[in-house]
Write an enzyme that holds these catalytic residues in place. Structure first.
Site, PDB file in Angstrom:
ATOM      1  N   GLN A   1      -7.888  -1.373   3.283  1.00  7.96           N
ATOM      2  CA  GLN A   1      -8.767  -2.043   4.242  1.00  7.96           C
ATOM      3  C   GLN A   1     -10.062  -2.550   3.601  1.00  7.96           C
ATOM      4  OE1 GLN A   1      -7.941  -2.828   7.274  1.00  7.96           O
ATOM      5  NE2 GLN A   1      -6.102  -1.591   7.517  1.00  7.96           N
TER       6      GLN A   1
ATOM      7  N   SER B   1      -3.164  -4.044  -0.738  1.00  9.43           N
ATOM      8  CA  SER B   1      -2.017  -4.707  -0.126  1.00  9.43           C
ATOM      9  C   SER B   1      -2.413  -6.106   0.322  1.00  9.43           C
ATOM     10  CB  SER B   1      -1.516  -3.892   1.072  1.00  9.43           C
ATOM     11  OG  SER B   1      -0.317  -4.424   1.582  1.00  9.43           O
ATOM     12  N   ALA B   2      -1.644  -7.109  -0.081  1.00 10.38           N
ATOM     13  CA  ALA B   2      -2.037  -8.507   0.108  1.00 10.38           C
ATOM     14  C   ALA B   2      -2.179  -8.926   1.561  1.00 10.38           C
ATOM     15  CB  ALA B   2      -1.024  -9.418  -0.585  1.00 10.38           C
TER      16      ALA B   2
ATOM     17  N   GLY C   1       0.789  -1.219   0.000  1.00  9.91           N
ATOM     18  CA  GLY C   1       0.000   0.000   0.000  1.00  9.91           C
ATOM     19  C   GLY C   1       0.824   1.273   0.000  1.00  9.91           C
ATOM     20  N   THR C   2       1.907   1.307   0.762  1.00 13.47           N
ATOM     21  CA  THR C   2       2.714   2.532   0.840  1.00 13.47           C
ATOM     22  C   THR C   2       3.313   2.882  -0.513  1.00 13.47           C
ATOM     23  OG1 THR C   2       3.211   2.186   3.181  1.00 13.47           O
ATOM     24  CG2 THR C   2       4.696   3.614   1.949  1.00 13.47           C
TER      25      THR C   2
ATOM     26  N   CYS D   1       1.667   1.376  11.758  1.00 13.36           N
ATOM     27  CA  CYS D   1       2.847   2.123  11.324  1.00 13.36           C
ATOM     28  C   CYS D   1       3.242   3.204  12.328  1.00 13.36           C
ATOM     29  CB  CYS D   1       2.577   2.780   9.966  1.00 13.36           C
ATOM     30  SG  CYS D   1       2.096   1.606   8.689  1.00 13.36           S
TER      31      CYS D   1
END
Length: 377
Positions: free
Chosen positions: A180, A200-201, A71-72, A328
């Site tokens: 999410q 994101s997996a 994701g980032t 994070c």
């Protein structure tokens, strides 16, 4: 000691089927997908097959799927391209986005000719669509709207189709961090009208270190990472073949079992709310996380009628994993930036904990948590 995991918004447990597929790929599909020999071509076929399957799930074409490390990177790729290559002069967002968006936006504002408009939020973390449209209508030049599909701390679901319609009306690009949401909702990107969607997996029982961005085929992105020209020139670096194969498998299982899994997770969340309310009559659920119609079933943010600075630590000592907000930022021992935006100073004095669920969560685990509170408070 019994262990209870209620931090699935941070990461999820990999499915056994996914681990099996990934392990097999490590043994049998180790070739570099950029190599032209048979071993390399085999890896390339596996990646492109996964790309096609993922694209089909979102009702887009295969070239519109770009594989990333998560994701980032996906958010960085979109936001930096928007300003550096697509001519965006104004970004509309909120102060409760993930730092993978906020930090990039602030960097771009400091280093480029860019205006940033932070949309107003009510005490539940909702944007005012009328106010949003009014502000977007007055923007000069090209605009990009960046809003999370599902907030990772308070579980709010964005009225995404309404936002998309407003973006289309004023020719603004629309980017959504859907980390999410992917794997937890059926998402038709053409129907939603989103230009950029990030996933994101490890949020849907896949491996860490791999994700993807869905990019409108009418938009040409340039690489932010240089040195090889992989991913059709959009993202250099040898592809994570094992991760991509495993991610596609995790998404496949998640979406094939979506209704059944969602029913179970809703059952856990509703039982959690019921039991916690019985234990604390004056408990509060932050944002929209306590309203089923407006929040995801996987997240609930709880404000306890307690001023216990060590509550999260004591939960951990008792074998219960939860968090105060984004994983994070949790190690920094700071107040959640999301809660700071929607709560007043007095409300921030009380202990707020995010609990997040998955298909592996059980009612018995909820009972174990409730027993922890009954013994101590």
């Amino acid at each position: 000691m019994k262990s209870v995991y209620f931090d699935n918004a941070a990461t999820t447990k990999m499915l056994p089927e996914v681990i099996k597929v990934m392990s097999k790929a490590m043994e049998e599909n180790f070739g570099n997908p950029s190599s032209t020999h048979q071993t390399g071509r085999k890896a390339r076929v596996a990646i492109e097959t996964a790309r096609k399957k993922i694209a089909k799930r979102f009702n887009i074409s295969a070239p519109e799927v770009v594989f990333t490390s998560g994701g980032t990177e996906g958010n960085n790729l979109v936001l930096r391209n928007a300003v550096e290559n697509l001519g965006v002069k104004t970004i509309f967002t909120t102060k409760i986005e993930h730092h993978a968006v906020l930090d990039v936006v602030m960097f771009l504002q400091e280093n480029f000719d860019l205006s940033v408009v932070f949309l107003e939020l009510n005490s539940f973390g909702e944007i005012d669509l009328t106010d949003f449209e009014e502000k977007l209508s007055k923007a000069d030049g090209v605009s990009l709207v960046s809003l999370m599909y599902v907030n990772n701390e308070i579980g709010n679901i964005l009225p995404i189709k309404e936002v998309s319609s407003i973006c289309e009306k004023y020719d603004a690009f629309f980017h959504t961090d859907a980390v999410q949401a992917v794997g937890h909702f059926n998402i038709d990107i053409k129907d939603l009208g989103v230009d950029f969607l990030v996933a994101s997996a490890h949020k849907f029982h896949g491996p860490k270190g791999v994700g993807f961005v869905c990019v409108n085929k009418a938009v040409l992105l340039r690489a932010m990472i240089l040195g090889g020209g992989q991913e059709r020139g959009v993202r250099s670096g040898t592809e994570n073949t094992y991760g991509i194969i495993a991610m596609e498998k995790a998404l496949d299982i998640s979406l094939d079992n979506l209704d059944q899994d969602n029913d179970h997770i809703w059952k856990v969340k509703k039982y959690f709310k019921e039991k916690l309310t019985e234990c604390f009559s004056d408990i509060v659920f932050n944002g929209l996380s306590g309203i089923d119609e407006k929040s995801t079933n996987t997240i609930i943010s709880v404000r306890f009628p307690l001023k216990e600075k060590n509550l999260l630590f004591n939960l951990d000592l008792s074998g219960i994993a939860a968090s105060s907000g984004s994983a994070c930022q949790s190690g920094a021992n700071k107040v959640s930036h999301v809660l700071k935006e929607i709560l007043n100073l007095d409300e921030l004095e009380y202990s707020s904990i995010r609990f997040s669920f998955s298909k592996f969560s059980t009612l018995e685990e909820v009972d174990f948590l409730i027993d922890f509170f009954k013994k101590r408070f």
